[in-house]
Write an enzyme that holds these catalytic residues in place. Structure first.
Site, short mmCIF file in Angstrom:
data_model
loop_
_atom_site.label_atom_id
_atom_site.label_comp_id
_atom_site.label_asym_id
_atom_site.label_seq_id
_atom_site.Cartn_x
_atom_site.Cartn_y
_atom_site.Cartn_z
CG HIS A 93 47.71 44.64 38.39
ND1 HIS A 93 46.81 44.11 39.29
CD2 HIS A 93 47.03 44.73 37.22
CE1 HIS A 93 45.66 43.89 38.71
NE2 HIS A 93 45.76 44.26 37.45
CE LYS A 124 46.69 47.75 30.38
NZ LYS A 124 45.94 48.50 31.41
CG HIS A 176 39.16 42.86 31.95
ND1 HIS A 176 40.45 42.94 31.46
CD2 HIS A 176 39.17 43.60 33.09
CE1 HIS A 176 41.20 43.69 32.27
NE2 HIS A 176 40.44 44.09 33.26
CE1 TYR A 204 40.25 41.17 39.96
CE2 TYR A 204 42.46 42.05 40.21
CZ TYR A 204 41.38 41.76 39.43
OH TYR A 204 41.41 42.06 38.09
NE ARG A 246 44.02 41.68 33.81
CZ ARG A 246 45.33 41.54 33.93
NH1 ARG A 246 45.91 40.42 33.53
NH2 ARG A 246 46.06 42.49 34.45
NE ARG A 292 46.55 44.17 31.30
CZ ARG A 292 47.75 44.08 31.89
NH1 ARG A 292 48.70 43.34 31.33
NH2 ARG A 292 48.00 44.72 33.02
#
Length: 295
Positions: A267, A172, A241, A276, A244, A148
Site C-alpha cells: 500500500h 502496481k 482479494h 483492516y 488478501r 494480489r
C-alpha cells in the site's frame, strides 16, 4: 414549482439527460421543497439557507437513508441552484458551502483463521495429482503473502528465493517489493515446482502454469480460489482479494504492526491499510459480546 419545472426542462431538452435522471432530480427537488414548506410556509427557493439544506439532509439520514442517497439528493439541489443563479432566479446559492455525508466504505470480507486452517491442513480437502498440488499452492501463496491476483499470475521462478525465503513481487505501477515467507510455503512451492517440472514443459519461466505449461490466467486462478473457499465458507464473495484481506486481518490479529502490514501489502499509504483495523475491531466486539457475562 415553475422554477423547478424550468430546470427539469433544461435538463431534458438542453442537456439531453435521460428521463430517469430528470425524474430522480425532480423527486429530490420536490422532497426538499416539501420539507422547507412544512418547516415554514413562508419559505421559498429564494429564501432558504444552508442550514435548512443541512437539516433536510440530516432528516434523511435519521430516516435511514444511505449516504449515497443523501448525496444524490444534494447533487440535485446543487444543480438546481447553479441553474437558478445563472438565470438570476435567485440571488445566492445556499448549497455552495454544504458538504454531503461521507460514504461509509464497506469493511473488507475475510475468511476466519480456523476456516483457513481447516482448508489447508485437512487432507480430505485435497486430492492427488498436479492440478490439486497447484490449487493448494495458489491458496497458500495468497494466504501467506497477501499478494494480489495480478501479482501472483506474474510471478516467475526467478522471483522465488529459497535461500533467504523471500518473494520478489511486482505490484502496481511496476513497483517491486520483497515479501518473506515461512517453511510451510517453502515446502509447498518446492513440491509444486518439482511435480510441475516432471509433468510439463514450462514456458516463459512462469511460476504458476496451466496444464499446457503456459502462464496461468487470472480467470483460472479466480475459479480455483472460488471453488476451494466454497468448502469452508458461505460468503458470497470468494475471491483472491478475500484471501488478501484474510492475510492482513490474520497478521493484525496476531500482533503485526500496521506499518509492517502496509509494506507487505504494497500500500502507498497507511491510511489504506487502516481499514483492516476496523475489521479486527468489529471481530473484537463480537468476541466481547459473546464472552462477557454482562455484555
Amino acid at each position: 414549482m415553475i422554477m423547478t419545472e424550468e430546470f427539469l426542462n433544461y435538463l431534458r431538452y438542453e442537456r439531453n439527460r435521460s428521463e430517469l435522471t430528470v425524474s430522480n432530480y425532480g423527486r429530490s427537488l420536490k422532497d426538499f421543497e416539501t420539507y422547507f414548506k412544512n418547516r415554514d410556509s413562508q419559505l421559498s427557493w429564494e429564501s432558504v439557507d444552508s442550514d435548512i439544506i443541512r437539516d433536510w439532509m440530516e432528516s434523511m439520514m435519521d430516516k435511514g437513508h444511505m449516504a449515497s442517497t443523501v448525496n444524490n439528493c444534494l447533487s440535485a439541489v446543487r444543480s438546481f441552484f447553479r441553474f437558478a443563479l445563472a438565470r438570476k432566479m435567485v440571488s445566492a446559492d445556499p448549497s455552495y458551502a454544504v458538504k454531503g455525508p461521507k460514504k461509509q466504505k464497506p469493511l473488507p470480507q475475510f475468511v476466519r483463521e480456523d476456516a483457513m486452517d481447516r482448508l489447508i491442513d485437512l487432507p480430505q480437502m485435497w486430492g492427488e495429482g498436479f492440478a490439486e498440488t497447484r490449487a493448494r499452492t495458489i491458496l497458500i501463496l495468497f494466504y501467506e503473502t497477501g499478494i494480489r491476483l495480478a501479482e501472483l499470475v506474474a510471478l516467475n521462478d526467478v522471483d522465488v528465493d529459497f535461500v533467504n525465503q523471500q518473494l520478489k513481487v511486482t505490484g502496481k505501477r511496476n513497483k517491486q517489493r520483497i515479501i518473506p515467507f515461512g517453511e510451510e510455503l517453502a515446502r509447498e512451492l518446492q513440491a509444486y515446482m518439482a511435480q510441475r517440472d516432471n509433468t510439463l514443459s514450462v514456458q516463459d519461466g512462469a511460476l504458476i502454469v496451466d496444464d499446457k505449461g503456459c502462464r496461468i490466467s487470472r480467470f483460472a486462478v479466480e475459479r480455483e480460489v472460488h471453488k476451494r473457499l466454497s468448502a469452508v465458507t458461505t460468503m458470497k464473495k470468494r475471491s483472491p482479494h478475500v484471501l488478501r484481506h484474510s492475510f492482513a486481518t490474520a497478521m493484525l490479529n496476531n500482533g503485526a504492526g500496521l506499518e509492517s502490514v502496509r509494506k507487505l501489502l504494497g500500500h502507498e499509504s497507511v491510511a489504506t491499510t487502516e481499514i483492516y483495523t476496523h475489521t479486527t475491531f468489529e471481530q473484537l466486539k463480537k468476541v466481547y459480546k459473546n464472552a462477557h457475562p454482562r455484555a
